[in-house]
Scaffold this active site. Structure first.
Site, PDB file in Angstrom:
ATOM      1  N   LYS A  52       0.839  -1.202   0.000  1.00  0.00           N
ATOM      2  CA  LYS A  52       0.000   0.000   0.000  1.00  0.00           C
ATOM      3  C   LYS A  52       0.875   1.253   0.000  1.00  0.00           C
ATOM      4  CE  LYS A  52      -3.718  -2.629   1.976  1.00  0.00           C
ATOM      5  NZ  LYS A  52      -4.378  -3.199   3.131  1.00  0.00           N
ATOM      6  N   GLN A  96      -5.383  -1.624   9.231  1.00  0.00           N
ATOM      7  CA  GLN A  96      -5.122  -2.951   8.675  1.00  0.00           C
ATOM      8  C   GLN A  96      -5.723  -4.022   9.591  1.00  0.00           C
ATOM      9  OE1 GLN A  96      -3.436  -3.492   5.656  1.00  0.00           O
ATOM     10  NE2 GLN A  96      -4.048  -5.618   5.929  1.00  0.00           N
ATOM     11  N   ASP A 119     -11.528   2.224   3.520  1.00  0.00           N
ATOM     12  CA  ASP A 119     -12.013   0.904   3.101  1.00  0.00           C
ATOM     13  C   ASP A 119     -13.527   0.778   3.282  1.00  0.00           C
ATOM     14  OD1 ASP A 119     -11.612  -1.499   1.860  1.00  0.00           O
ATOM     15  OD2 ASP A 119     -10.823  -2.550   3.596  1.00  0.00           O
TER      16      ASP A 119
END
Ligand code: NAP
Length: 284
Positions: A52, A96, A119
């Site tokens: 990322k 994460q 996300d």
């Protein structure tokens, strides 16, 4: 059989972002800024986070990695997230997953401000998706939708099967496919006679998290299969579907590695860009 590789799809998405970023220079806007929170030292998570960060570098985004010990308390993580929510230099936040077992994942994810939710995992982002009002959706299912578009695979009017109902993959994918006028069946671990059901679908999206669980011959002949699974075995990375036997039986399959994975990261960049652009355009 068409191998639905993710890299050309990801490259196309990166190109689109780069083109849009050219306009940003005219406005003298600061580059998008993604902050990734990594709690603990899970080796797979560390690899994903590195990918990322590399993608941010490639596009000239600012990226910050906040590494926190896996002993961090719920209170301290809450304060860290609240701090980032209030930091005007941060456009997008990604926590994460998985979090260490003592931290309540949904409660922690829900602390991310909706306008920074890279996300789209918070309850408010998911609510927007369910009501088809989302600006961004979860990266992996959104990446899958880009794969379908790139390879000209139209799901409208088709009966399609999603296997797996997690909030990060199966559930948002169900809604994105529905928004494209597919008739979507959502299967999960309690679904009966799945191996019989599966044979009826021309499109099957597999996200169950079980290495090589399905054989190519489990699917209808000529089916398009999107394999979201990702498992690190000693022999290398594999998906939820065995690729062996797919040629001659399936009409298309995403490879693992190199299928869904690259598009997930590209969509994280795209979501970061969209959140940043919205904040730049907001009246101050
Ligand atoms: P998850 O949270 O463990 O969810 C798995 C889902 O599959 C659950 O809904 C579960 O049903 C269902 N399931 C489990 N076993 C099943 C079976 N035998 N038959 C039918 N359904 C079954 O997993 P996830 O986070 O969605 O991830 C799924 C896979 O995708 C994993 O391999 C993960 O590593 C991979 N992944 C890849 C990417 C990428 O970028 N390529 C991104 C995210 C995830 P219940 O709800 O009934 O328990």
């Amino acid at each position: 059989m068409i191998e639905l590789k993710g890299k050309p799809v990801a490259d196309f998405i990166y190109q689109q972002i780069e083109t849009k970023l050219e306009k940003w220079s005219e406005h003298k806007w600061a580059r998008p800024h993604l902050t990734v929170i990594l709690v603990g030292a899970d080796p797979a998570s560390q690899v994903y986070v590195q990918h990322k960060q590399k993608a941010c570098e490639k596009l000239g985004f600012k990226s910050t990695l906040i590494q926190l010990p896996d002993s961090i308390s719920e209170k301290d993580l809450t304060e860290k997230l609240q701090y980032l929510n209030n930091d005007p230099s941060v456009d997008a936040i990604l926590m994460q997953l998985p979090l260490p077992a003592h931290l309540p994942t949904k409660k922690m994810s829900d602390l991310i401000a909706a306008n920074k939710d890279a996300d789209a995992l918070t309850s408010s982002s998911l609510g927007l998706l369910v009501t088809a009002q989302q600006m961004v959706a979860s990266c992996t299912p959104s990446g899958i939708m880009e794969i379908l578009k790139f390879y000209g695979l139209d799901v409208a009017h088709k009966n399609v099967l999603v296997i797996g109902r997690s909030l990060i993959v199966g559930f948002p994918l169900f809604h994105l496919l529905n928004q494209k006028n597919a008739t979507v069946t959502l299967a999960h671990s309690k679904t009966q006679n799945l191996k019989l059901l599966i044979k009826e679908f021309d499109f099957v999206f597999v996200a169950i998290g079980k290495a090589q669980y399905f054989k190519a011959s489990d699917f209808k002949k000529g089916a398009v299969v999107i394999d979201v699974g990702m498992h690190r075995l000693e022999s290398g990375l594999v998906g939820d579907v065995q690729a062996e036997g797919a040629v001659g039986h399936l009409s298309a399959l995403t490879p693992v590695p190199g299928g869904v994975g690259p598009t997930t990261i590209a969509l994280l960049m795209s979501n970061t860009f969209k959140l940043a652009e919205k904040s730049r355009m907001a009246p101050s």
